[in-house]
Scaffold this motif. Sequence first.
Motif, mmCIF file in Angstrom:
data_model
loop_
_atom_site.group_PDB
_atom_site.id
_atom_site.type_symbol
_atom_site.label_atom_id
_atom_site.label_comp_id
_atom_site.label_asym_id
_atom_site.label_seq_id
_atom_site.Cartn_x
_atom_site.Cartn_y
_atom_site.Cartn_z
ATOM 1 N N GLU A 62 0.839 -1.194 0.000
ATOM 2 C CA GLU A 62 0.000 0.000 0.000
ATOM 3 C C GLU A 62 0.873 1.243 0.000
ATOM 4 O O GLU A 62 1.892 1.320 0.682
ATOM 5 C CB GLU A 62 -0.896 0.043 1.240
ATOM 6 C CG GLU A 62 -2.065 -0.879 1.187
ATOM 7 C CD GLU A 62 -2.965 -0.714 2.407
ATOM 8 O OE1 GLU A 62 -2.597 0.010 3.348
ATOM 9 O OE2 GLU A 62 -4.027 -1.334 2.415
ATOM 10 N N SER A 63 0.426 2.205 -0.734
ATOM 11 C CA SER A 63 1.160 3.466 -0.772
ATOM 12 C C SER A 63 0.807 4.286 0.466
ATOM 13 O O SER A 63 -0.208 4.034 1.123
ATOM 14 C CB SER A 63 0.805 4.235 -2.035
ATOM 15 O OG SER A 63 -0.521 4.715 -1.950
ATOM 16 N N THR A 121 -0.428 7.138 0.543
ATOM 17 C CA THR A 121 -1.728 7.758 0.291
ATOM 18 C C THR A 121 -2.852 6.786 0.611
ATOM 19 O O THR A 121 -3.863 7.169 1.221
ATOM 20 C CB THR A 121 -1.830 8.219 -1.175
ATOM 21 O OG1 THR A 121 -0.755 9.114 -1.452
ATOM 22 C CG2 THR A 121 -3.149 8.911 -1.440
ATOM 23 N N GLU A 122 -2.713 5.527 0.238
ATOM 24 C CA GLU A 122 -3.733 4.523 0.535
ATOM 25 C C GLU A 122 -3.863 4.302 2.036
ATOM 26 O O GLU A 122 -4.969 4.145 2.559
ATOM 27 C CB GLU A 122 -3.418 3.218 -0.179
ATOM 28 C CG GLU A 122 -3.603 3.299 -1.682
ATOM 29 C CD GLU A 122 -3.102 2.044 -2.400
ATOM 30 O OE1 GLU A 122 -2.174 1.372 -1.873
ATOM 31 O OE2 GLU A 122 -3.632 1.749 -3.467
#
Length: 78
Positions: free
Chosen positions: A10-11, A13-14
């Motif tokens: 997951e980034s 941002t996520e």
Amino acid sequence: MNDTQQSSAESPTERRLTALEIKASFTDDLLEQLDAIITRQQREIDALRRELAALRDSLPADNPATPRSLLDERPPHY
């Protein structure tokens, strides 16, 4: 990919979006609880207002503005 690989993939941002969604969910729940409390308190206030109005109506009509002194009243054992 399995779950551990997905979560590590997951980034930022996520992850932030997920955290915000969780916070929004808790906020919605808290708002519902507060709404229920406010509704209950308003019902209690309304009932107390009705009770106060009934007590005022039951006061004697002869000079209700004059406060009574408990020192002037006879105790029940007399």
